[in-house]
Design a protein around this motif. Sequence first.
Motif, PDB file in Angstrom:
ATOM      1  N   ASP A  36      32.720   8.426 -43.809  1.00  0.00           N
ATOM      2  CA  ASP A  36      32.834   7.135 -44.046  1.00  0.00           C
ATOM      3  C   ASP A  36      32.279   6.336 -44.856  1.00  0.00           C
ATOM      4  O   ASP A  36      32.415   5.369 -45.882  1.00  0.00           O
ATOM      5  CB  ASP A  36      32.747   6.734 -42.567  1.00  0.00           C
ATOM      6  N   GLU A  37      31.340   7.412 -45.370  1.00  0.00           N
ATOM      7  CA  GLU A  37      29.995   6.751 -46.526  1.00  0.00           C
ATOM      8  C   GLU A  37      31.273   7.414 -47.658  1.00  0.00           C
ATOM      9  O   GLU A  37      31.084   6.486 -48.680  1.00  0.00           O
ATOM     10  CB  GLU A  37      29.080   7.668 -46.766  1.00  0.00           C
ATOM     11  N   GLU A  38      32.187   8.569 -47.694  1.00  0.00           N
ATOM     12  CA  GLU A  38      32.489   9.149 -48.863  1.00  0.00           C
ATOM     13  C   GLU A  38      34.433   7.869 -49.496  1.00  0.00           C
ATOM     14  O   GLU A  38      34.232   7.793 -50.232  1.00  0.00           O
ATOM     15  CB  GLU A  38      32.896  10.571 -48.911  1.00  0.00           C
ATOM     16  N   LYS A  39      34.030   7.440 -47.710  1.00  0.00           N
ATOM     17  CA  LYS A  39      35.804   6.912 -47.783  1.00  0.00           C
ATOM     18  C   LYS A  39      35.539   5.917 -47.979  1.00  0.00           C
ATOM     19  O   LYS A  39      36.342   5.311 -49.500  1.00  0.00           O
ATOM     20  CB  LYS A  39      36.387   6.389 -46.588  1.00  0.00           C
ATOM     21  N   MET A  40      34.231   4.874 -48.110  1.00  0.00           N
ATOM     22  CA  MET A  40      34.172   3.491 -49.032  1.00  0.00           C
ATOM     23  C   MET A  40      33.370   3.296 -50.406  1.00  0.00           C
ATOM     24  O   MET A  40      33.929   2.358 -50.899  1.00  0.00           O
ATOM     25  CB  MET A  40      32.197   3.077 -47.874  1.00  0.00           C
ATOM     26  N   LEU A  41      33.047   4.531 -50.942  1.00  0.00           N
ATOM     27  CA  LEU A  41      32.751   4.832 -52.112  1.00  0.00           C
ATOM     28  C   LEU A  41      34.268   4.739 -53.327  1.00  0.00           C
ATOM     29  O   LEU A  41      34.621   4.042 -53.852  1.00  0.00           O
ATOM     30  CB  LEU A  41      31.755   5.962 -52.257  1.00  0.00           C
ATOM     31  N   TRP A  42      35.004   5.330 -51.958  1.00  0.00           N
ATOM     32  CA  TRP A  42      36.535   5.086 -52.574  1.00  0.00           C
ATOM     33  C   TRP A  42      36.966   4.388 -52.944  1.00  0.00           C
ATOM     34  O   TRP A  42      37.815   3.447 -54.355  1.00  0.00           O
ATOM     35  CB  TRP A  42      37.104   6.791 -52.271  1.00  0.00           C
ATOM     36  N   VAL A  43      37.436   3.469 -51.785  1.00  0.00           N
ATOM     37  CA  VAL A  43      38.173   2.351 -51.577  1.00  0.00           C
ATOM     38  C   VAL A  43      37.580   1.276 -52.376  1.00  0.00           C
ATOM     39  O   VAL A  43      38.032   0.749 -53.746  1.00  0.00           O
ATOM     40  CB  VAL A  43      37.082   1.617 -50.275  1.00  0.00           C
ATOM     41  N   PHE A  44      35.498   0.900 -52.824  1.00  0.00           N
ATOM     42  CA  PHE A  44      35.559   0.104 -53.960  1.00  0.00           C
ATOM     43  C   PHE A  44      35.500   0.391 -55.163  1.00  0.00           C
ATOM     44  O   PHE A  44      35.832  -0.078 -56.199  1.00  0.00           O
ATOM     45  CB  PHE A  44      33.814   0.191 -53.942  1.00  0.00           C
ATOM     46  N   LEU A  45      35.550   1.890 -55.553  1.00  0.00           N
ATOM     47  CA  LEU A  45      35.719   2.140 -56.826  1.00  0.00           C
ATOM     48  C   LEU A  45      37.424   2.160 -57.051  1.00  0.00           C
ATOM     49  O   LEU A  45      37.487   0.990 -58.388  1.00  0.00           O
ATOM     50  CB  LEU A  45      35.733   4.056 -56.894  1.00  0.00           C
ATOM     51  N   LEU A  46      38.796   1.974 -56.689  1.00  0.00           N
ATOM     52  CA  LEU A  46      39.954   1.335 -56.952  1.00  0.00           C
ATOM     53  C   LEU A  46      39.965  -0.304 -56.883  1.00  0.00           C
ATOM     54  O   LEU A  46      40.298  -0.355 -57.730  1.00  0.00           O
ATOM     55  CB  LEU A  46      40.583   2.487 -55.525  1.00  0.00           C
TER      56      LEU A  46
END
Length: 370
Positions: free
Chosen positions: A62-72
């Motif tokens: 979830d930590e990695e996924k949220m950073l990915w969402v944020f970057l996009l």
Amino acid sequence: MDYITLNPQESGDHIMKTAKHVKVDLEKCKEAALLVMDAVVEGKIGEIDYSANPLHPSGLSDEEKMLWVFLLDVLNFSFWPDEGEEYNVTFEGQTYTGYLAMCAAFRKAHKELNAPIATVQWMLTVDVGVLDFILKDDKGFSIPMITQRKQAVKEAGEWLFWSHDASFLNVVRKSNCNAQVFLRYILACESFRDYGFYNNRKVSFFKRAQILINDTVGALIGSEENKHLVDFKDLDTLSMFADYRVPQALNYLECLEYSPELLDELQSNKLLTYGAEKEVEIRGASIYAVQQMYKEIQRVRAAGPYSECDVDTVSGEYRLMGATGGDMDFTNARRLLPIDIDVWLWMFRREHADEVESIVPFHRTRSIYY
């Protein structure tokens, strides 16, 4: 002078009180609302599901996924190509355009180059040349505004690093399941501050900030550990995401009517300056129109079963069917929000791109805000 900022829904109301170049047809908004309702009843609009998009990576924490969402969503702006150029990216045999092309470019870099993207350290130190290389399209064209994108990524990384312990999931936690609190946190990051002025009032649109909230819900709703963090009760306080494609769909559906002067400018591909009167009116009218659709959906839902709206998607003509044409019961369908209507309109435009483009062009505004 100190201005009180109107939120996006208030901004739409304020702008439409005196708009000169864009009108909203309330009857057409009601007809378009029926199309959305039909799509929900028929199962064509499901719950928000970030993982349903094959371009969003799977197997992340979830930590990695949220950073990915944020970057996009930091980079979710201005995908339309310059004249004579393109922005298409092919990934695993399928070619994508626009926002999806950018998603494909990142997936390609992540898979083929093993690039350490979607980390705060990468955001803090990314070089404009590296970002340009990752986001190049199939023919070598650069994504528009690459310098501004690099700056937005760096600023966003610094905000996360210094204010939230390098974790976007921390921002979600601090929001305490309140979408408006979450929005205020996001607006502390400079590139999300999507404001304007109209008729002596400071207005707001917050296109990318609100999309980030929507994507966060979609990304965490399936998480056993963190789904409670996105149990927002006030998502109806968010507006649609005022960009350049959804207004195009609304105009095609005749919910929006442009003045001859504005239409001439759009057809000649004239650039509209961010914050200029006509540009602000297009975005404000879009918010207002979607709110009218939302109100109609609420009204019809409260009234019980309704008659299906039959539409000729080629001609764009509508006709309401009588009771024998197939009453549909909306009372047990899932809750719909303005952001759901936005998603339906965005997908409608993509599914009918050729017909829509032949009727009305999108408005061209170069901006980091959408």
